[in-house]
Design a protein around this motif. Sequence first.
Motif, mmCIF file in Angstrom:
data_model
loop_
_atom_site.group_PDB
_atom_site.id
_atom_site.type_symbol
_atom_site.label_atom_id
_atom_site.label_comp_id
_atom_site.label_asym_id
_atom_site.label_seq_id
_atom_site.Cartn_x
_atom_site.Cartn_y
_atom_site.Cartn_z
ATOM 1 N N GLU A 64 0.820 -1.212 0.000
ATOM 2 C CA GLU A 64 0.000 0.000 0.000
ATOM 3 C C GLU A 64 0.853 1.260 0.000
ATOM 4 O O GLU A 64 0.472 2.272 -0.609
ATOM 5 C CB GLU A 64 -0.958 -0.008 1.193
ATOM 6 N N VAL A 65 2.000 1.229 0.672
ATOM 7 C CA VAL A 65 2.899 2.382 0.643
ATOM 8 C C VAL A 65 3.393 2.616 -0.778
ATOM 9 O O VAL A 65 3.393 3.745 -1.283
ATOM 10 C CB VAL A 65 4.090 2.185 1.608
ATOM 11 N N VAL A 66 3.835 1.562 -1.440
ATOM 12 C CA VAL A 66 4.325 1.692 -2.813
ATOM 13 C C VAL A 66 3.198 2.135 -3.741
ATOM 14 O O VAL A 66 3.399 2.948 -4.648
ATOM 15 C CB VAL A 66 4.953 0.368 -3.294
ATOM 16 N N ARG A 67 2.000 1.617 -3.512
ATOM 17 C CA ARG A 67 0.849 2.021 -4.331
ATOM 18 C C ARG A 67 0.602 3.527 -4.186
ATOM 19 O O ARG A 67 0.326 4.227 -5.164
ATOM 20 C CB ARG A 67 -0.395 1.231 -3.920
ATOM 21 N N ALA A 68 0.713 4.021 -2.944
ATOM 22 C CA ALA A 68 0.493 5.447 -2.707
ATOM 23 C C ALA A 68 1.579 6.294 -3.374
ATOM 24 O O ALA A 68 1.302 7.339 -3.969
ATOM 25 C CB ALA A 68 0.460 5.713 -1.206
ATOM 26 N N ILE A 69 2.834 5.840 -3.262
ATOM 27 C CA ILE A 69 3.937 6.566 -3.896
ATOM 28 C C ILE A 69 3.753 6.592 -5.412
ATOM 29 O O ILE A 69 3.965 7.623 -6.067
ATOM 30 C CB ILE A 69 5.292 5.932 -3.520
ATOM 31 N N ALA A 70 3.344 5.447 -5.963
ATOM 32 C CA ALA A 70 3.118 5.376 -7.407
ATOM 33 C C ALA A 70 2.013 6.335 -7.831
ATOM 34 O O ALA A 70 2.133 7.016 -8.859
ATOM 35 C CB ALA A 70 2.764 3.943 -7.808
ATOM 36 N N GLY A 71 0.952 6.415 -7.047
ATOM 37 C CA GLY A 71 -0.135 7.338 -7.366
ATOM 38 C C GLY A 71 0.325 8.787 -7.366
ATOM 39 O O GLY A 71 -0.036 9.569 -8.253
ATOM 40 N N LEU A 72 1.154 9.139 -6.382
ATOM 41 C CA LEU A 72 1.700 10.499 -6.328
ATOM 42 C C LEU A 72 2.571 10.784 -7.549
ATOM 43 O O LEU A 72 2.460 11.833 -8.181
ATOM 44 C CB LEU A 72 2.532 10.673 -5.054
ATOM 45 N N ALA A 73 3.456 9.840 -7.864
ATOM 46 C CA ALA A 73 4.368 10.032 -8.989
ATOM 47 C C ALA A 73 3.596 10.192 -10.297
ATOM 48 O O ALA A 73 3.885 11.097 -11.096
ATOM 49 C CB ALA A 73 5.338 8.856 -9.084
ATOM 50 N N HIS A 74 2.612 9.346 -10.505
ATOM 51 C CA HIS A 74 1.838 9.437 -11.742
ATOM 52 C C HIS A 74 1.070 10.749 -11.815
ATOM 53 O O HIS A 74 1.030 11.400 -12.865
ATOM 54 C CB HIS A 74 0.854 8.269 -11.828
ATOM 55 N N GLY A 75 0.480 11.147 -10.704
ATOM 56 C CA GLY A 75 -0.298 12.381 -10.681
ATOM 57 C C GLY A 75 0.545 13.615 -10.951
ATOM 58 O O GLY A 75 0.064 14.602 -11.530
ATOM 59 N N LEU A 76 1.811 13.572 -10.548
ATOM 60 C CA LEU A 76 2.701 14.720 -10.720
ATOM 61 C C LEU A 76 3.574 14.600 -11.961
ATOM 62 O O LEU A 76 4.416 15.464 -12.211
ATOM 63 C CB LEU A 76 3.593 14.861 -9.470
ATOM 64 N N GLY A 77 3.389 13.522 -12.731
ATOM 65 C CA GLY A 77 4.154 13.364 -13.953
ATOM 66 C C GLY A 77 5.619 13.038 -13.726
ATOM 67 O O GLY A 77 6.483 13.398 -14.533
ATOM 68 N N LEU A 78 5.931 12.333 -12.630
ATOM 69 C CA LEU A 78 7.305 11.996 -12.287
ATOM 70 C C LEU A 78 7.631 10.559 -12.706
ATOM 71 O O LEU A 78 6.778 9.680 -12.654
ATOM 72 C CB LEU A 78 7.528 12.138 -10.775
ATOM 73 N N THR A 79 8.877 10.336 -13.104
ATOM 74 C CA THR A 79 9.339 8.978 -13.384
ATOM 75 C C THR A 79 9.504 8.230 -12.070
ATOM 76 O O THR A 79 10.064 8.770 -11.109
ATOM 77 C CB THR A 79 10.682 9.013 -14.135
ATOM 78 N N LEU A 80 9.035 6.987 -12.008
ATOM 79 C CA LEU A 80 9.073 6.193 -10.787
ATOM 80 C C LEU A 80 10.071 5.049 -10.941
ATOM 81 O O LEU A 80 9.954 4.229 -11.855
ATOM 82 C CB LEU A 80 7.679 5.636 -10.488
ATOM 83 N N VAL A 81 11.056 5.013 -10.048
ATOM 84 C CA VAL A 81 12.105 3.995 -10.074
ATOM 85 C C VAL A 81 12.053 3.190 -8.784
ATOM 86 O O VAL A 81 11.982 3.765 -7.688
ATOM 87 C CB VAL A 81 13.507 4.632 -10.220
ATOM 88 N N ALA A 82 12.093 1.877 -8.891
ATOM 89 C CA ALA A 82 12.156 1.001 -7.719
ATOM 90 C C ALA A 82 13.562 0.445 -7.611
ATOM 91 O O ALA A 82 14.076 -0.141 -8.574
ATOM 92 C CB ALA A 82 11.148 -0.128 -7.831
ATOM 93 N N GLU A 83 14.216 0.625 -6.459
ATOM 94 C CA GLU A 83 15.561 0.079 -6.263
ATOM 95 C C GLU A 83 15.505 -1.083 -5.283
ATOM 96 O O GLU A 83 14.587 -1.197 -4.483
ATOM 97 C CB GLU A 83 16.519 1.173 -5.758
ATOM 98 N N GLY A 84 16.482 -1.955 -5.370
ATOM 99 C CA GLY A 84 16.523 -3.110 -4.482
ATOM 100 C C GLY A 84 15.648 -4.257 -4.931
ATOM 101 O O GLY A 84 15.233 -5.083 -4.105
ATOM 102 N N VAL A 85 15.359 -4.351 -6.231
ATOM 103 C CA VAL A 85 14.524 -5.440 -6.750
ATOM 104 C C VAL A 85 15.359 -6.723 -6.792
ATOM 105 O O VAL A 85 16.415 -6.759 -7.431
ATOM 106 C CB VAL A 85 13.999 -5.108 -8.158
ATOM 107 N N GLU A 86 14.877 -7.769 -6.115
ATOM 108 C CA GLU A 86 15.640 -9.009 -6.028
ATOM 109 C C GLU A 86 14.818 -10.252 -6.356
ATOM 110 O O GLU A 86 15.391 -11.330 -6.537
ATOM 111 C CB GLU A 86 16.253 -9.162 -4.623
ATOM 112 N N GLN A 87 13.482 -10.121 -6.429
ATOM 113 C CA GLN A 87 12.626 -11.283 -6.650
ATOM 114 C C GLN A 87 11.727 -11.070 -7.865
ATOM 115 O O GLN A 87 11.200 -9.973 -8.060
ATOM 116 C CB GLN A 87 11.747 -11.541 -5.417
ATOM 117 N N PRO A 88 11.510 -12.124 -8.680
ATOM 118 C CA PRO A 88 10.620 -11.985 -9.844
ATOM 119 C C PRO A 88 9.221 -11.512 -9.468
ATOM 120 O O PRO A 88 8.596 -10.758 -10.217
ATOM 121 C CB PRO A 88 10.589 -13.400 -10.436
ATOM 122 N N GLY A 89 8.720 -11.960 -8.303
ATOM 123 C CA GLY A 89 7.389 -11.544 -7.885
ATOM 124 C C GLY A 89 7.273 -10.048 -7.661
ATOM 125 O O GLY A 89 6.197 -9.462 -7.837
#
Length: 238
Positions: A178-203
């Motif tokens: 839910e935290v990531v969902r909220a951050i994504a919503g903010l980024a999309h609404g403000l027209g910002l590129t969203l980057v996720a770091e620390g990705v280690e699992q296919p899921g």
Amino acid sequence: RLHYQPQLDLQTGAVVAVEALLRWQCPRRGLVAPMEFIPLLEETGLIGPVGDWVLAEACRQASAWHDAGLPPLVIAVNLSPLQLEDGDLAQRLQRHLEQARLQPERLELEITETTLMRHGAGTLAMLESINRLGVQLALDDFGTGYSSLGYLTRFPLHTVKIDRSFVSQLPRHEYSVEVVRAIAGLAHGLGLTLVAEGVEQPGQVELLRELGCHRLQGFLFARPLPAEALSAWIAARN
């Protein structure tokens, strides 16, 4: 020396950016992680000249990759809070870009929430100067600080990086989802590129795709690599 970790476009899988990460090659201890020596650089004032070298070398390397036939890559460089206190920072950046023949939009400077909160009006003026050069600005470790969400509109930002502490708990912890969902919503609404770091699992990839993340970075794809090794890694993917 600098090592580089790729960032992949989530839709195409192409490498579109790399983050430059400082390492210290110690004759006695080998390769030393930045958390062990960056505080010493800041304490002694050496962060200024070292940080300036990092900016120059990152720009030079990005240009060298382009000359070698690699696709255009955005190169992301972490900026120390003390570097933002350098009144000549914008001029230094312009000089490095010109010497490397690198387009300004190919350079992305990463700053943390804590840096924005600590430096206030002075930081705003400096970031506006950098923005006028055409350099991209990224908010790093988003979600871990204590700044107001107003900073997302007050400062001239282009990119938001979701902190690895949230990404590492995906998809099993609903709170982090839910935290990531909220951050994504903010980024999309403000027209910002969203980057996720620390990705280690296919899921994690599938969930981040569902949430509309733009770029992914993490050990699932590659660890930070020396420039030559990263060139070979990108070539092998193509």
